[in-house]
Structure formats: C-alpha cells, structure tokens
Design a protein around this motif. Structure first.
Motif, PDB file in Angstrom:
ATOM      1  N   ASP A 162      -5.929  -1.109   2.972  1.00  0.00           N
ATOM      2  CA  ASP A 162      -5.541  -2.291   3.753  1.00  0.00           C
ATOM      3  C   ASP A 162      -6.671  -2.721   4.684  1.00  0.00           C
ATOM      4  O   ASP A 162      -6.871  -3.909   4.921  1.00  0.00           O
ATOM      5  CB  ASP A 162      -4.265  -2.011   4.556  1.00  0.00           C
ATOM      6  CG  ASP A 162      -3.029  -2.047   3.669  1.00  0.00           C
ATOM      7  OD1 ASP A 162      -3.128  -2.606   2.570  1.00  0.00           O
ATOM      8  OD2 ASP A 162      -1.984  -1.524   4.079  1.00  0.00           O
TER       9      ASP A 162
ATOM     10  N   LEU B  18      -8.902  -4.655   2.638  1.00  0.00           N
ATOM     11  CA  LEU B  18      -8.271  -5.930   2.277  1.00  0.00           C
ATOM     12  C   LEU B  18      -8.371  -6.948   3.411  1.00  0.00           C
ATOM     13  O   LEU B  18      -8.425  -8.149   3.169  1.00  0.00           O
ATOM     14  CB  LEU B  18      -6.812  -5.697   1.903  1.00  0.00           C
ATOM     15  CG  LEU B  18      -6.589  -5.216   0.458  1.00  0.00           C
ATOM     16  CD1 LEU B  18      -5.193  -4.658   0.289  1.00  0.00           C
ATOM     17  CD2 LEU B  18      -6.834  -6.346  -0.529  1.00  0.00           C
ATOM     18  N   VAL B  19      -8.404  -6.470   4.662  1.00  0.00           N
ATOM     19  CA  VAL B  19      -8.582  -7.407   5.776  1.00  0.00           C
ATOM     20  C   VAL B  19      -9.909  -8.145   5.617  1.00  0.00           C
ATOM     21  O   VAL B  19     -10.016  -9.337   5.895  1.00  0.00           O
ATOM     22  CB  VAL B  19      -8.540  -6.673   7.137  1.00  0.00           C
ATOM     23  CG1 VAL B  19      -8.920  -7.620   8.269  1.00  0.00           C
ATOM     24  CG2 VAL B  19      -7.148  -6.114   7.384  1.00  0.00           C
ATOM     25  N   GLY B  20     -10.916  -7.436   5.108  1.00  0.00           N
ATOM     26  CA  GLY B  20     -12.215  -8.060   4.894  1.00  0.00           C
ATOM     27  C   GLY B  20     -12.165  -9.168   3.849  1.00  0.00           C
ATOM     28  O   GLY B  20     -13.045 -10.005   3.768  1.00  0.00           O
TER      29      GLY B  20
END
Lengths: 298, 263, 385
Positions: free
Chosen positions: B98, B101-103
């Motif tokens: 996660d 995934l923020v990136g």
C-alpha cells in the motif's frame, strides 16, 4: 456610565476566570504539548472541594475558609499529578490527538465521579469577605469579584516569579524549550509532565475556590469553563502567560459589553462570539492577538 | 538538449543564516547526477526547495524548460518529479504494498464515486496499479515484504521500499536523499544496479549521497555544494582532482585527498 | 482488493488431497487468520445483516434495550462513519459532527413540517446544504494541523449549536413538532421495526461504500496523509483535497442521519445537537476501533447498551444521579480503550479470530500454511472484521 461600569465589572470577573483556566491550559501545553480538555474540571474540583471542606452556603461552617482553600488546592494538585501518571504518561509520544482524547475521557471520569458524590446538586459557597457590594465609578462591584481579580493577579505574579526566578521554574522552561538539552543537564523532562499537570490543576483549583461564591458549583460546570479558557489561551498566543491573561480579560469584557448592549434580537447569538473569535484567530493569526502588540516578548 | 530539470540561482536563509546562495543545478535525461558536500552544506535544503517542500527566496526552478518555481510538492509530482527523504518517510501503519501504491496515486484517475461503487473501470485501474507496485518492489528486491507493515521493517528495507514508492509512478526526475545510508552491502548492490537501469530507461536521477564509493562509481556528473554555494561541477574525475573541493572537505591546508577520492 | 494476493493459490491447494471436511477446516482457518482478504467484506456484511434482521427479536430480550435503540444505532453508525474516516484513516480530529447532523435534521424539520415538500427531497436539500457548508469550512479549517484543528472545529461546533438554539426558525430548545414520517409509495414508515430496517439498509450501504473508498487509492491517500503529509504530497496526493473530500463525505452522511432522525422522531430540538453527541460518538468510534468500519456498529451498540443498562440499573446502585449517569461509564470506557485496547473491538476481534484460526488449523492437522508475505498481523488499508 453606571451601567457601563456594571457591564465592565461583570466582564472583568468572567475574564479573570477565563484567564485562570487559560493559564492552566498554557502551563500544561508549554511543557507537554497536550491540550487538556479536563482543565475546566480541575476548576470544578477546586470549587467543589472548597465547598466540601468549608461547608456549603447556608449550612454549618466546617473548616475556616483559608484552610479549606489550601487543603483543596493541594488536593487537586495531587489529583492532577496522579492522573498524569496514571493515564497520560503511558501514552506519551503517541501523538497529540490521542492525548487530547485521553483528556476528554479524563474530563468525563472526573465529572462522573463528582456526579455520583454530589448527586448532580448545585452548591454555593459563602463569600470570602462579608459586606455588600462596593461602589466604584458609579457602578457596583461585589467583594467576591475583587477577590477573583486579586487571585488572578496573584497567580500571574506567582507564576512569573516561579518561572523566572526559581531553579525549578527555570527547569520547567528548559523542558519546554529543549527537552534533550534539559536531560543532558540532569533534568528529567518526563517528571515535569507530572509537575505541569499538578501545577495547572492547583492553579485551576484556586480559581475554582475564588469563583464558587459567584458562580456556585455543579458537577458539569467544567466544560463551559474549559471552552472559554481555550479561547483565552488562543487569543493570548498559546505560549505567553501575560497574553493569556489579557486574552481572557479582553474576551470577558467584550462578552460583558455584548451581553449588555447587543440588540435583543441578536442577544441569543452572543454565546457564539468567543468561539467565532477563537476560530478566526486560529486560522488567521495562529500566534494570537498578542503578536499585534508592539512588544511581543511579554 | 534541454535539461529535464533545472534550478537556477536558488537563495534560501533561515533566521539570517544563508542556507543556499545562488545555488544552481541542471539535470538531464539518462543521467545520474550527484549532489555532494560536507555536512551542513545545504544539500537537503536544496532538495526541499526544488521539490516544493520549502520555498526558495529567489531563483528559478524549471521542469522541461517551464518555470515551476514555488509549485507545491504535489504539483512537482504531477510534472514527473518523485523523491525520497533523508529520514525515510514511509507510512508506518500501512503495509509495504500500500505504501508503494500511494506513489502511484496520480495514475489512478477515477473519482471518489467510482471508488465507492467499485465500478469495473476502477477495479481495472486498481489491478494495474497493483501489478506496477509489485514490479517496483521486485526491482528494489523487496517484493517478499509486500504484506509486512512498513513500520516494522529494518531501516535498509524501509529505504528500498521508499525508493520503490518514488519509482512506481515512472518519474522523469528522481530525487534520492542519501539512498545508500543504512543499507547492507547486498542492498547497496541492488541499489546501484537499479539506479543505472533507471537512468538507462531515460529518467534523470539526482542523488545526495555521503558514500563516496557509490557516488564515484555511479555519477556521470557531480555538483559540489559548500556553505550553500556551488563550488564545483563536473564529472567524477575532475571533481576528485579539484583542489577547491578537497579543501572544502578537509579544511584548508589539509593534504589527504584520499577521502574525496573515495576508498 | 484482488483476492489473488491475500490468498495465494497454494493456500487452497494445500488441502486438495484431503477429505472435504479438512478442506473446509483449512479454508476456515485461513479466513479466521485473515489470509483471505476478499472474504472479509462479504463475511462482515453477512454478520451485520443477520444481526440487523434479527434485531426485533434480540434487542427487547436484553431487558434494557428497545427497537428505538436499534434505530438510533443505525443513525449513530451513519454519524460514526464520518469520524472513522476523518480521525481513524485521515488522522484529523474534526468535531463538527453535531453541526452537520443538526443541519440535516433541521432541513427535514423545517421543510417538511406542514407537508411543504417531500421528506426525501428535504433530505437531499440537507445534503446539498451540508456539502456547501463543509466546503466553505474546509478552506479555512484545514490550514490547521493536529489538535489545533480539533480546537477550531470545536469552536465551529459550538457556534453551530448556538445558532440552532437561538435562530427563530429552529424553535430553539422548544424545537419543531409534527415532522411527517418517510414513505415509499403508499408505504409509510411508522413502526419501529420498519424504521430499524430502513435506517440500517442505508447505514450498511454507506458502510459498504465507504469501505470501498478506504480500500481504493483514496483510502491509501487518507492513511498517507495521517502518516506523513510531506511524503503524501510528494507522491502526488494533495492532503488538502483528501481532507476536504473526507470532510464532505462525513458531512453528507451526518446530514442523512440528521434527516432520518427528524423524520423518525417527528420532533427535533437544539438539545439533540450539543457537544454530548460528539463526545458520545467519539467513545463509540474508539470502542469499535478507529480504523475499522465493520466494527463501528459493534462500538455503537455496545455504548448504547451500556448507556441503557446504566440508566435502567444505575439508579438502584447509585441513587439520585438522574439521566446524566451514562457519562460515568463513557469516561472510564474511553480511557480504558485508549490505554489498553487502542485498536478497539476490531483489533480484539482480529486477535481472537487469529487465535481461533490457529486452533482450527491445528485441528485440521495441516502444516501451518503461512503464505509468502501472509497477511496475518499486518494492517493493510483493508479493514477486516
């Protein structure tokens, strides 16, 4: 003129109470970074304790007032230190929001305990000194209001002397300025968290004792006091004791004038005034109104 | 060839102390560029000023020749800049996957309503993002940690995961603040290979690094910062031989140049 | 979230050579230990759905709860979702819930009394007003960080309460009476049972939608903002917009809750929108688990039950404390949870399920099937029951 002076004195009394609660918030915030939601409940404990030891208004007197006040202030200070040890200390460093929520719980617990003990009754306290109201500038001011002003001035001077002229006071300030450096010179910042809560609780308890004859005391009087204390503290710029006192008194006087002179149609809204001021100050000028003064190193 | 990223004459001071004085840098595609300098030279301030986390008092920041001075960090991200932080800023309460995934946040364009209703197109872009994130973790050698909590990882792994997060959106400029600090020898090898590969794919890489071996082995261009000023720019060979640089590192009059030559 | 990662293919195949019973056990153990993410929302929905459907049976059986508490629990759940999203996921303690709840309630009360307009339309008006107010407030308020946001929003909340109390249109503490109930076609919601089902259908739909939101890139950005704003921002997530989005969603849900409350009770007065509501919700959310949407209804019902039990049995133990007695319990519960179980019932439940799963796995006598990067013990953005 007389009317104005009456509103002024009423505002000053409210303002002094705001200031004393705000000072408690400031002491804790400066050392620990915690916003203490339960600060008003320490005031309530001070009022209730004094009434308990001195005997409620209209009932038989128990201890002399001075003794009752001293016992209460010491007791509430001890309670402040104890609750810090019990519920704040275990969660130090877990973020200001969690600690704020814990103090919300603390406030509910204190109120709950007092609710059980007092059965939600309202108690009064005899005035500190006998005699009718004095006439000053054509308006009347009660002797108890003078006591409230006196206590505020006394607390402010005492705090000033303590923080700037005593070793432990300086150690307090060292903790707030640089905890790491404080530790290097042998001061343990963690201990000062407890002291800060005790000191703040004691100051608030003294305020509670002084206002009890004016406001009377119920178990749930603390939250409104804490809210006005927040406003005073924010107006005063969060870190300056003089600023907080000025903020509290300014707020109280402004509120007194609003209550006195606002047109009847708008009067019900006057309660929103302090919060409006607080929100505007927080958003627009986080350093508080004191920063507007020419010499802000007060 | 226009540089993909340029900073010109940045000035920044803190309480009257100049942290940057007319500092400039120019970074090109396909290049690994290193920013070095003694402690307190202003390297991190420089990074913060170009990534939008701090505002320079004067000077210009250009991306692809367009003036973006003063743009906030998310704007720089939209323009293709990604960065890591000196003290590793992962999201400790989220798992590694996660975090990465923020990136990729900008690559998922569906709005909140599509997300709430879990519309098929939103599921598809989540699935694609997920495979990109896993690929980024694969490249940094941390794929096996995908479901671990980021806060629980050893320091070196956290650094690599942070690099994966910066990498996943396919940035055109990658800023790395001391990426090799705290890595094991094996991890540092992965990092070096990775940076070479990223540059080969076309991204510009700008790194602040203390480990001279990494710098000299990787960088094609080096900018040396001292007391907020750029004192030298050039390829590693020139920098190692530059007397001004040696003096800055060792203090005036020192003779050992071995430190800078790195070994 | 795709299932392939949470439950690698190998997990299921491990049991393939064994008897059907063992297969079931192995699968059950995986679910309990949280290795099968994809099943969590389905399981949560089923458990909550059964609990709600059977409310008319078990609520009165407790002896101190009634179906009214069932309706209120649904309304509090709608309110609590906003607090979970704001506080739990985004890390923002914004205390304006009483104001948005009040705006929704008064929109319905003022617009529908005397049958001026349809209650559903009034609900919509409330939502729109709330969204506009939330947007207007977000711009100044979200310039503030951490506990200063809490203090400022507290100020806004108290201003809101003062307006509810003072404005002629709200009737202040005398309130507004005679608000019509909701109806669909010719069916009028009158009985508590009908209301329980209506409120909970809406609450569960909102839970599901918000659960989808928090498992999407928005949810990850929310957690990122609460973890490190600097890093969130350089990843392209704009903290201000994320906070505003969550604030608006929370306001819209509170608005629906307020409208439902007004239509259900038929009467609203300012005392329903004071700070007590906010504090009660805070306790409910902490008890359920700050980062768990599925556990929220359990926190809500737990606190409602505690409150009702204290009011029913309290006076016989502690005489003369009146209706204020629940606060005694609230404070103790809040502090106990924050100190001892900061993850709330959700983390306690997860721990118990994990233990049970381990036990089942041992019974199934399979070698511990810990998949590579097993999910057990990690907190992904997914909230599992």
């Amino acid at each position: 003129m007389g009317e104005f002076v009456v509103f002024l004195f009423a505002g000053l009394t409210v303002g002094a109470i705001n200031a004393l609660t705000g000072l408690g918030l400031l002491i804790i915030y400066n050392v620990t970074g915690v916003i203490n939601f339960a600060q008003g409940d320490f005031v309530m404990l001070g009022a209730m304790g004094t009434i308990l030891f001195a005997g409620p208004n209209g009932g038989p007197h128990r201890l002399p007032l001075a003794v009752a006040v001293i016992v209460t202030v010491a007791g509430v200070a001890a309670i402040g230190g104890l609750v810090e040890r019990a519920v704040i200390h275990p969660r130090r460093g877990k973020g200001p929001i969690l600690l704020l929520m814990i103090t919300v719980g603390l406030s509910l617990v204190i109120e709950g305990v007092v609710l059980i003990v007092t059965s939600s009754q309202t108690y009064g306290l005899r005035n500190f000194s006998a005699g009718g109201p004095l006439t000053v500038f054509g308006g009347e001011v009660s002797r108890q209001s003078l006591w409230v002003y006196g206590v505020t001035a006394l607390v402010l001077i005492a705090l000033y002397l303590f923080f700037s002229h005593t070793r432990s006071g300086k150690a307090f300030r060292a903790c707030e300025i640089n905890p790491l450096a404080a530790r290097l010179v042998g001061i343990r910042p963690s201990r000062y968290w407890t002291y800060a809560f005790a000191l703040a609780a004691g100051v608030s308890a003294l305020a509670g004792a002084a206002i009890a004859p004016v406001t009377t005391a119920t178990y749930n009087m603390g939250l409104p006091l804490a809210l006005d204390g927040f406003v005073a503290w924010v107006l005063g710029g969060l870190v300056s004791p003089v600023g907080v006192v000025l903020g509290g008194i300014g707020l109280g006087v402004a509120q007194g004038m609003l209550d006195g002179y606002l047109p009847t149609a708008l009067l019900p809204y006057s309660g929103a005034f302090p919060f409006l001021v607080m929100v505007v100050v927080l958003v627009a000028r986080p350093g508080g109104l004191v920063q507007l003064l020419p010499n802000r190193r007060v | 060839m226009t540089p993909v990223f340029e900073a010109i004459d940045l000035n920044k001071s803190f309480g009257g102390v100049a942290a940057l004085q007319a500092a400039s840098i120019s970074v090109e595609h396909h290049r690994i560029h290193a920013l070095i300098g003694p402690n307190g030279a202003g390297k991190t301030t420089f990074f913060n000023c170009v990534s939008g986390h701090q505002q320079p008092e004067s000077g210009k920041v250009l991306m692809n020749g367009v003036d973006v001075t003063g743009a906030p960090p998310y704007r720089m991200a939209e323009l293709g800049m990604a960065r890591t932080f000196q003290n590793v800023e992962l999201f400790p309460a989220m798992n590694v996957l996660d975090n990465v995934l923020v990136g990729d946040h900008l690559e998922i364009s569906e709005g909140p309503v599509a997300a709430m209703l879990r519309l098929p197109r939103h599921r598809r872009s989540e699935r694609r993002a997920r495979s990109r994130a896993l690929a980024a973790l694969e490249r940094t050698g941390t794929a096996q940690l995908a479901h671990r909590l980021a806060g629980e990882l050893p320091y070196g792994s956290q650094r690599l995961v942070e690099i994966a997060r910066a990498l996943v959106g396919g940035p055109s400029v990658l800023l790395l603040d001391e990426p090799a600090a705290g890595l094991t020898a094996g991890e540092a090898d992965i990092l070096r290979e990775l940076l070479v590969a990223i540059a080969a794919e076309g991204s510009a890489v700008l790194l602040v690094e203390h480990d001279m071996r990494t710098v000299m082995a990787l960088a094609e261009e080096i900018t040396v910062l001292d007391a907020g000023r750029v004192i030298a720019v050039g390829p590693p060979g020139q920098i190692q031989a530059n007397p001004v640089v040696i003096a800055a590192y060792l203090g005036v009059g020192a003779e050992e140049s071995g430190e800078v030559a790195g070994s | 979230m795709t299932r392939s990662l949470g439950a690698p293919e190998g997990t299921a195949r491990d049991g393939s050579g064994r008897s059907p019973l063992k297969k079931v056990l192995v699968r059950g153990a995986d679910v309990l230990r949280g290795h099968r993410d994809g099943l969590a929302p389905a399981a949560g929905m089923v458990v909550l759905g059964i609990g709600v459907l059977t409310m008319p049976a078990w609520l009165p059986a407790t002896g101190f709860l009634t179906l009214t508490d069932g309706v209120l629990a649904g309304i509090y759940t709608l309110l609590g979702i906003g607090m979970v999203l704001l506080l739990g996921y985004t890390g923002q303690l914004a205390l304006t819930v009483n104001a948005s709840y009040g705006i929704g309630a008064y929109a319905t009360a003022i617009l529908t009394v005397d049958d001026r307009i349809d209650p559903w339309l009034a609900m919509l008006v409330g939502i729109v007003v709330n969204i506009v107010v939330a947007l207007a407030l977000a711009f100044p308020l979200f310039r503030l960080q951490g506990h200063f946001l809490a203090v400022a929003t507290l100020g806004v909340a108290l201003m809101g309460y003062t307006v509810f109390e003072a404005a002629p249109v709200t009737g202040g503490s005398n309130g507004i009476n005679g608000i019509p109930t909701l109806s669909i076609g010719s069916f009028h919601f009158v009985s508590d049972m009908a209301w329980t089902y209506l409120v909970w259908v809406i609450a569960l739909a909102a839970l599901l939608a918000c659960r989808n939101l928090v498992t999407s890139h928005f949810g990850r950005a929310m957690l990122a903002v609460s973890g490190s704003e600097a890093a969130a921002e350089s990843s392209g997530a704009r903290p201000f917009w994320i906070k505003t989005l969550v604030f608006v969603v929370a306001a819209a849900l509170s608005s629906v809750a307020g409208s439902l409350y007004a239509s259900y009770a038929g009467f609203v007065s300012s005392s329903s929108f004071d700070l007590t509501l906010t504090l009660t919700l805070l306790v409910m959310v902490v008890v359920g688990g700050l980062r768990s949407l599925w556990a929220l209804p359990f926190g809500v019902l737990g606190i409602l039950a505690l409150s009702a039990a204290l009011q029913t049995y309290g006076p016989s133990v502690i005489p003369a404390t009146g209706s204020d007695i629940p606060i005694v319990g609230y404070g103790v519960i809040l502090i106990l949870f924050l100190l001892v179980v900061p993850g709330g019932l959700a983390s306690a439940g997860r721990w118990c399920a994990g233990q049970a799963g381990r036990l089942v796995a041992r019974v199934a006598a399979t070698p511990a099937t810990q998949p590579a990067g097993g999910l057990y013990g990690t907190a992904s953005s997914e909230s599992r029951p």
